[in-house]
Design an enzyme around this catalytic site. Structure first.
Site, PDB file in Angstrom:
ATOM      1  N   ASP A 325     -18.414 -70.251  -6.983  1.00 38.86           N
ATOM      2  CA  ASP A 325     -18.719 -71.098  -5.447  1.00 38.86           C
ATOM      3  C   ASP A 325     -19.713 -72.579  -6.500  1.00 38.86           C
ATOM      4  O   ASP A 325     -20.634 -71.472  -7.548  1.00 38.86           O
ATOM      5  CB  ASP A 325     -19.556 -69.900  -5.105  1.00 38.86           C
ATOM      6  CG  ASP A 325     -19.921 -70.758  -3.437  1.00 38.86           C
ATOM      7  OD1 ASP A 325     -19.314 -71.918  -2.882  1.00 38.86           O
ATOM      8  OD2 ASP A 325     -21.331 -70.903  -3.159  1.00 38.86           O
TER       9      ASP A 325
HETATM   10  P1  ADP Z   1     -20.033 -74.791  -0.851  1.00 37.47           P
HETATM   11  O1  ADP Z   1     -19.113 -74.252  -1.205  1.00 37.47           O
HETATM   12  O2  ADP Z   1     -20.278 -75.563  -2.127  1.00 37.47           O
HETATM   13  O3  ADP Z   1     -20.997 -73.387  -1.381  1.00 37.47           O
HETATM   14  P2  ADP Z   1     -20.556 -74.251   1.823  1.00 37.47           P
HETATM   15  O4  ADP Z   1     -19.198 -73.546   1.796  1.00 37.47           O
HETATM   16  O5  ADP Z   1     -21.814 -73.127   1.476  1.00 37.47           O
HETATM   17  O6  ADP Z   1     -20.324 -74.538   0.519  1.00 37.47           O
HETATM   18  O7  ADP Z   1     -20.321 -75.533   2.530  1.00 37.47           O
HETATM   19  C1  ADP Z   1     -19.181 -76.336   2.350  1.00 37.47           C
HETATM   20  C2  ADP Z   1     -20.188 -77.868   3.315  1.00 37.47           C
HETATM   21  O8  ADP Z   1     -20.443 -77.860   4.594  1.00 37.47           O
HETATM   22  C3  ADP Z   1     -21.514 -78.605   2.872  1.00 37.47           C
HETATM   23  O9  ADP Z   1     -21.538 -78.831   1.795  1.00 37.47           O
HETATM   24  C4  ADP Z   1     -22.006 -79.302   4.070  1.00 37.47           C
HETATM   25  O10 ADP Z   1     -21.332 -80.071   4.436  1.00 37.47           O
HETATM   26  C5  ADP Z   1     -20.794 -78.131   5.360  1.00 37.47           C
HETATM   27  N1  ADP Z   1     -22.279 -77.303   6.055  1.00 37.47           N
HETATM   28  C6  ADP Z   1     -22.170 -75.787   5.853  1.00 37.47           C
HETATM   29  N2  ADP Z   1     -23.191 -75.398   6.843  1.00 37.47           N
HETATM   30  C7  ADP Z   1     -24.529 -76.896   7.362  1.00 37.47           C
HETATM   31  C8  ADP Z   1     -25.096 -76.556   7.257  1.00 37.47           C
HETATM   32  N3  ADP Z   1     -25.690 -75.463   8.157  1.00 37.47           N
HETATM   33  N4  ADP Z   1     -25.714 -77.975   8.306  1.00 37.47           N
HETATM   34  C9  ADP Z   1     -25.018 -79.007   7.737  1.00 37.47           C
HETATM   35  N5  ADP Z   1     -23.472 -79.036   7.277  1.00 37.47           N
HETATM   36  C10 ADP Z   1     -23.530 -77.916   6.098  1.00 37.47           C
HETATM   37 MG    MG Z   2     -22.571 -71.646  -1.025  1.00 43.41          MG
END
Ligand code: ADP
Ligand code: MG
Length: 625
Positions: A325
């Site tokens: 991730d």
């Molecule tokens: P990763 O796969 O990089 O760990 P996530 O799946 O956790 O990322 O989140 C993907 C995207 O969703 C973030 O880059 C953001 O754009 C959006 N996002 C997720 N949670 C939030 C939040 N609480 N506030 C704003 N944007 C969010």
């Molecule tokens: Mg994550």
């Protein structure tokens, strides 16, 4: 009929004194045989050894037999009686004595292998210094309730988990994380039972009862892991259960066939059959796998890697693909807001912060911190909704507010064009809308764990393909992947997309998913092995992971793979050694070339010890390429 021969080590606990007494009587018998010319005295002494040391063996052997279990106890008993019947009393006595000695040595060695858990236990102080009624008093840790405050002076081992309310210090957390570098701690930071307060005085508010501390949980999980059985273990168990009856059958044939069919001397062939009986015990074979697994799980836990079962050791050893991730795993997950746009930037931050106060995402933390640093008034949002991988939504001062990436707004049907997009260069853009219209955007940057580059390369050298899966935008993903030397990545993934990716990777080979537990829990569950980083302090991470890395150290993934590969190698060695030696003894016994006592000394004691010592070598594998 079932064979549980390897359990003989747990049934009876003989004392060293017993072994020494048998040794003395046996020696007296051998000397008497040498200096006297009657055989009566030596024979009486040999009988004494067999009765004294053999009685408990025969008793437990018979008990097991009544439960339809053939154990080594009964095999040794038959061997001793058989040897006596054909006039080899010295052999019968030696077999009984050597078997007792073997058990003592095996107990000793396997206790050492299992010692890791006891070591963890010792790390827990039994007494805590607690503030009660304006006084500091010493009370047993089990009497301390969450909410109470305990104190620790420099050098003290902390009695419980807590949050610091007073004092600045550094703490040696090696007991939990395996990391020996001290961690600095300030008011508001979490501290854990079993870790050592190094510099300063500290007072901490207890957060968990003593059976619920991180250390207690780790201990419980390691114990459970050691109990669990992997496919290889189950196979070996099944194999052992028909190995014994088959060898016994062969022994019977060896005893009767040559004398009755070929007119060979009966005594010689009965003796050879007794030797075969002794090696019918699958002891070394039966412990070949569990001892190595326990040793691997225990040494991993000493290095801050919690493996929840031997199945995962097997899977880790076979790993072809590791999917990481991004946020919080390959990057630190400590984002910073470094740009705000919109007609009223402060309003944008304040609005976003009101929502993010209820989210656990690293982005949320960055936005609330920004709002605090600007000294903005805190607003309360109600009806909070989380869209994993997209953003969040809630009502704030009676108006609907949404915060998230452009995909969220595409789904909401709110156009974001015209607003600056700062994606790229590792930046993430988050939009904020109120009453269906964008009011501004925030740009955030995360720090890449550049030290992960080395781990990515190390995994590559081991023939493992590294993949990055992220919910973030393409340009950020590309930037991070490039800096870490990761060739394959997928961006813009929702949590369920990550699951599909993992499923399709699994078709290519055993797939490990490494994440931080935020928005990636389903993907972790879908992988062959789900590895959660930074499990220290996170109950959920600790519970859901197959493998939990106490600290955020990617190199521990490489360590886990190396350890698992070595464990499987040790197991293969243990199994082939056991089978070869037993087959060898059986073959030599056919030609009358092995004596009974040698069969016990080598085939039982020697082999079991070899297997245990070989497995304990796993403790020498250390993290770091
Ligand atoms: P990763 O796969 O990089 O760990 P996530 O799946 O956790 O990322 O989140 C993907 C995207 O969703 C973030 O880059 C953001 O754009 C959006 N996002 C997720 N949670 C939030 C939040 N609480 N506030 C704003 N944007 C969010
Ligand atoms: Mg994550």
């Amino acid at each position: 009929m079932e064979t549980k021969a390897h359990e003989h080590t747990h049934e009876r606990k003989e004392s060293w004194t017993g072994v020494i007494i048998s040794a003395v009587i046996l020696a007296a018998g051998l000397i008497a045989e040498f200096i006297t010319n009657t055989i009566l005295i030596p024979h009486l002494l040999y009988l004494a050894v067999m009765i004294y040391a053999g009685y408990p063996i025969a008793k437990s052997g018979l008990k097991a037999l009544l439960n339809r279990n053939i154990t080594i106890d009964i095999l040794i008993t038959i061997a001793a009686i058989g040897a006596t019947a054909i006039g080899h009393l010295e052999e019968g006595a030696s077999v009984v004595f050597l078997f007792g000695l073997a058990e003592k040595l095996e107990d000793y060695a396997s206790d050492r292998a299992r010692h890791a858990i006891e070591e963890l236990m010792e790390l827990k102080p039994l007494i805590a210094r607690v503030r009660r009624g304006g006084e500091e008093i010493e009370v047993p840790v089990s009497d301390v309730l969450p909410g109470e405050v305990f104190v620790a002076r420099p050098g003290d081992r902390l009695p419980l988990d807590g949050v610091i309310v007073e004092g600045i210090t550094s703490v040696d957390q090696a007991a939990i994380t395996g990391e020996s570098l001290p961690a600095s701690k300030d008011v508001g930071d979490e501290v854990y039972a079993g870790t050592i307060n190094i510099d300063g005085f500290l007072a901490a508010r207890v957060t968990r009862a003593s059976e619920e501390t991180m250390l207690s949980r780790i201990q419980r999980l390691v114990e459970e892991a050691e109990e669990s059985k992997s496919p290889t273990e189950m196979f070996v168990d099944r194999f052992s259960s028909w190995y014994t009856p088959v060898v016994i059958l062969v022994a019977v044939v060896v005893a009767v066939a040559p004398p009755f069919l070929l007119g060979q001397p009966l005594m010689d062939w009965v003796y050879r059959a007794l030797v075969m009986l002794v090696i019918a015990c699958p002891c070394a074979l039966a412990i070949s796998t569990p001892v190595a697994m326990v040793s691997a799980i225990a040494s991993a836990s000493r290095n801050g890697v919690l493996v929840k079962g031997s199945t995962y050791i097997e899977q880790l050893a076979k790993t072809r693909i590791i999917a990481f991730d991004k946020t919080g795993t390959l990057t630190r997950g400590e984002l910073e807001v470094d740009g705000v746009s919109g007609a009223d930037p402060e309003d944008v931050v304040k609005c976003a912060a009101a929502l993010e106060a209820q989210s656990t995402h690293p982005i949320a933390k960055a936005i609330t911190e920004k709002s605090e640093s600007l000294g903005l008034r805190k607003e309360i949002a109600t009806g909070f909704k989380n869209y994993p991988g997209l953003g969040v939504q809630a009502t704030c001062s009676g108006e609907e507010v949404s915060v998230g990436n452009n995909r969220l707004f595409k789904e909401l049907g709110i156009p974001v064009d015209g607003n600056p997009v700062l994606d790229g260069n590792g930046k993430t853009t988050i939009f904020v809308s109120r009453k269906g219209a964008i009011i501004g955007s925030l740009s955030l940057t995360d720090k890449i764990r550049l030290e992960s580059r080395g781990s990515v390369a190390a995994l590559g050298r081991r023939g493992i393909q590294v993949v990055m899966l992220t919910g973030d935008n393409e340009s950020t993903a590309k930037g991070v992947a490039g800096k870490l030397g990761i060739e394959h990545y997928k961006s813009g993934l929702l949590p369920e997309d990550k699951v599909h990716e993992v499923e399709s990777l699994r078709r290519e080979g055993v797939t490990v998913m490494v994440g931080d537990g935020v928005n990636d829990a389903p993907a972790l569950a879908a992988a062959d092995v789900g590895v959660v980083m930074g499990a220290i302090g996170s109950d959920v991470a600790l519970e859901t992971a197959d493998v939990a890395l106490m600290e955020d150290r990617i190199e521990m993934v490489t360590y886990a793979v190396d350890l698992s590969r070595s464990a499987m190698q040790r197991i293969r060695e243990n199994i082939s050694l056991s089978l070869l030696v037993k087959l060898g003894i059986a073959a030599l016994a056919m030609f009358g070339l092995v004596s009974l006592w040698a069969a016990v000394a080598v085939g039982d004691m020697g082999l079991s010890l070899a297997v245990i010592l070989n497995s304990m070598r796993l403790g020498r594998i250390k993290p770091g390429d």
